[in-house]
Design a protein around this motif. Structure first.
Motif, PDB file in Angstrom:
ATOM      1  N   ASP A 110     -10.352   6.800   5.389  1.00 36.11           N
ATOM      2  CA  ASP A 110     -10.264   6.507   6.822  1.00 36.11           C
ATOM      3  C   ASP A 110     -10.310   7.827   7.596  1.00 36.11           C
ATOM      4  O   ASP A 110      -9.269   8.436   7.882  1.00 36.11           O
ATOM      5  CB  ASP A 110      -8.964   5.748   7.104  1.00 36.11           C
TER       6      ASP A 110
ATOM      7  N   THR B 217     -11.011  10.470  14.184  1.00 32.35           N
ATOM      8  CA  THR B 217     -11.941  10.633  15.307  1.00 32.35           C
ATOM      9  C   THR B 217     -11.190  11.283  16.455  1.00 32.35           C
ATOM     10  O   THR B 217      -9.949  11.303  16.476  1.00 32.35           O
ATOM     11  CB  THR B 217     -12.495   9.273  15.776  1.00 32.35           C
TER      12      THR B 217
ATOM     13  N   THR C 163     -10.184   6.099  12.054  1.00 32.19           N
ATOM     14  CA  THR C 163     -11.290   5.189  12.368  1.00 32.19           C
ATOM     15  C   THR C 163     -10.828   3.735  12.435  1.00 32.19           C
ATOM     16  O   THR C 163     -11.285   2.964  13.286  1.00 32.19           O
ATOM     17  CB  THR C 163     -12.408   5.344  11.324  1.00 32.19           C
TER      18      THR C 163
ATOM     19  N   LEU D  33      -9.781   2.055  15.743  1.00 33.50           N
ATOM     20  CA  LEU D  33     -10.727   2.023  16.855  1.00 33.50           C
ATOM     21  C   LEU D  33     -11.176   0.630  17.252  1.00 33.50           C
ATOM     22  O   LEU D  33     -11.987   0.488  18.158  1.00 33.50           O
ATOM     23  CB  LEU D  33     -11.957   2.882  16.508  1.00 33.50           C
TER      24      LEU D  33
ATOM     25  N   PRO E 176     -16.926  11.595  16.682  1.00 33.79           N
ATOM     26  CA  PRO E 176     -16.658  11.912  15.268  1.00 33.79           C
ATOM     27  C   PRO E 176     -16.281  13.378  15.108  1.00 33.79           C
ATOM     28  O   PRO E 176     -16.808  14.251  15.808  1.00 33.79           O
ATOM     29  CB  PRO E 176     -17.987  11.606  14.574  1.00 33.79           C
TER      30      PRO E 176
ATOM     31  N   ARG F  54     -16.315  -2.053   5.526  1.00 36.81           N
ATOM     32  CA  ARG F  54     -15.982  -0.942   6.427  1.00 36.81           C
ATOM     33  C   ARG F  54     -16.656   0.359   6.017  1.00 36.81           C
ATOM     34  O   ARG F  54     -16.691   1.313   6.791  1.00 36.81           O
ATOM     35  CB  ARG F  54     -14.478  -0.728   6.440  1.00 36.81           C
TER      36      ARG F  54
END
Length: 301
Positions: free
Chosen positions: A168, A171, A247, A250, A261, A299
């Motif tokens: 994961d 960001t 992530t 989000l 990113p 994912r």
């Protein structure tokens, strides 16, 4: 102590009326059946059968024991059917642990898929911070749990089985008015002079932010401590500062927030499935693990 297997064999003899018929039905020799009945009579301390040319007749003690044997046989059959229901996911309860970020992202698809496939299993979910999930696992209040770790805080317990599901990555959340909006990616050095919105109450993401900024050569200037990611997003949209978010956090970005990113080095956390090594998984838990893997796979593509 009476041997249950001999009681069941005796009950079969009582039902069929002869040693020979019982031996034929069970693929034994008549001698083997007779020997087991004789041993049962020794255990009982009295005769249970009266043997004659046409078969056998039960003594009073034999009739009482055969009645008990019939009950034992019915209970064993019921137990076998009940276990088959658990194995076939036709009954039972599955208890799973989780934490808020995956509860809002990874977990729902797995829950819906499992419930659609196995509607007779009662699924309960407990959400907590990492420290709160361990006691639930240890006490078997939950069978397995979603957890996470970072490079500097790996879950490395000998009494736990850890299965990584996905990485994961973090960001950067900035206001739509931020000068970096439009960049395909950024580094933490690009926001060295920006104030930061971090997580309150010694949240692990706050630790990740501090470690990452120090690795980039600066101490983060904390402008706001938020208690959840929605609150953090609101402060980002208001222009109070920038924020670090995994992530999986989000899903549901609010207006006024841009997601950028981050280039390495950045603190990537692992999403894990954890169970205690000494606790065997039920069939329901094993199947649910497959749904979690499927959800994680969607994912990563």
């Amino acid at each position: 102590m009476l041997d249950v297997r001999r009681i069941l064999l005796f009950t079969e003899v009582a039902h069929r009326g002869s040693v020979t018929a019982t031996a034929r039905a069970l693929n034994y020799t008549p001698s083997a059946v007779s020997q087991q009945i004789s041993r049962l009579e020794i255990e009982a301390g009295q005769p249970l059968l009266e043997r004659h040319a046409r078969g056998v007749t039960l003594t009073d003690a034999g009739r009482a024991l055969a009645e008990r044997g019939g009950r034992i046989e019915r209970e064993l059959k019921a137990a076998g059917n009940e276990l088959a229901d658990f194995a076939g996911l036709r009954t039972g309860t599955l208890r799973v642990g989780t934490f808020p970020t995956v509860s809002a992202s990874l977990l729902p698809a797995a829950v819906m898929g499992f419930r659609e496939a196995h509607p007779d299993i009662r699924l309960t979910v407990r959400s907590a911070r990492l420290a709160g999930l361990w006691p639930l696992l240890e006490n078997r209040e939950i069978e397995l749990s979603l957890m996470w770790d970072y490079d500097w805080s790996r879950i490395d317990r000998e009494d736990a089985v850890v299965t990584p599901l996905l990485d994961d990555p973090p960001t950067l959340l900035v206001s739509d008015r931020h000068p970096l909006v439009g960049r395909r990616s950024v580094t933490l050095s690009d926001v060295a002079n920006d104030p930061w919105i971090t997580r309150a109450d010694n949240h692990p993401v706050a630790d990740a932010l501090n470690r990452s900024c120090r690795a980039a050569g600066y101490e983060p200037q904390i402008a706001y401590e938020a208690h959840d990611y929605q609150e953090a997003q609101a402060m980002v949209a208001a222009g109070i500062g920038v924020a670090l978010a995994p992530t999986l956090a989000l899903d549901g970005i609010r207006p006024g927030v841009s997601v950028l990113p981050l280039q390495p080095p950045a603190p990537v956390r692992r999403i894990l499935l954890v169970r205690m090594a000494g606790h065997s998984l039920t069939p329901a838990a094993r199947v649910f693990t497959g749904f979690l893997r499927d959800s994680a796979a969607t994912r990563t593509h």
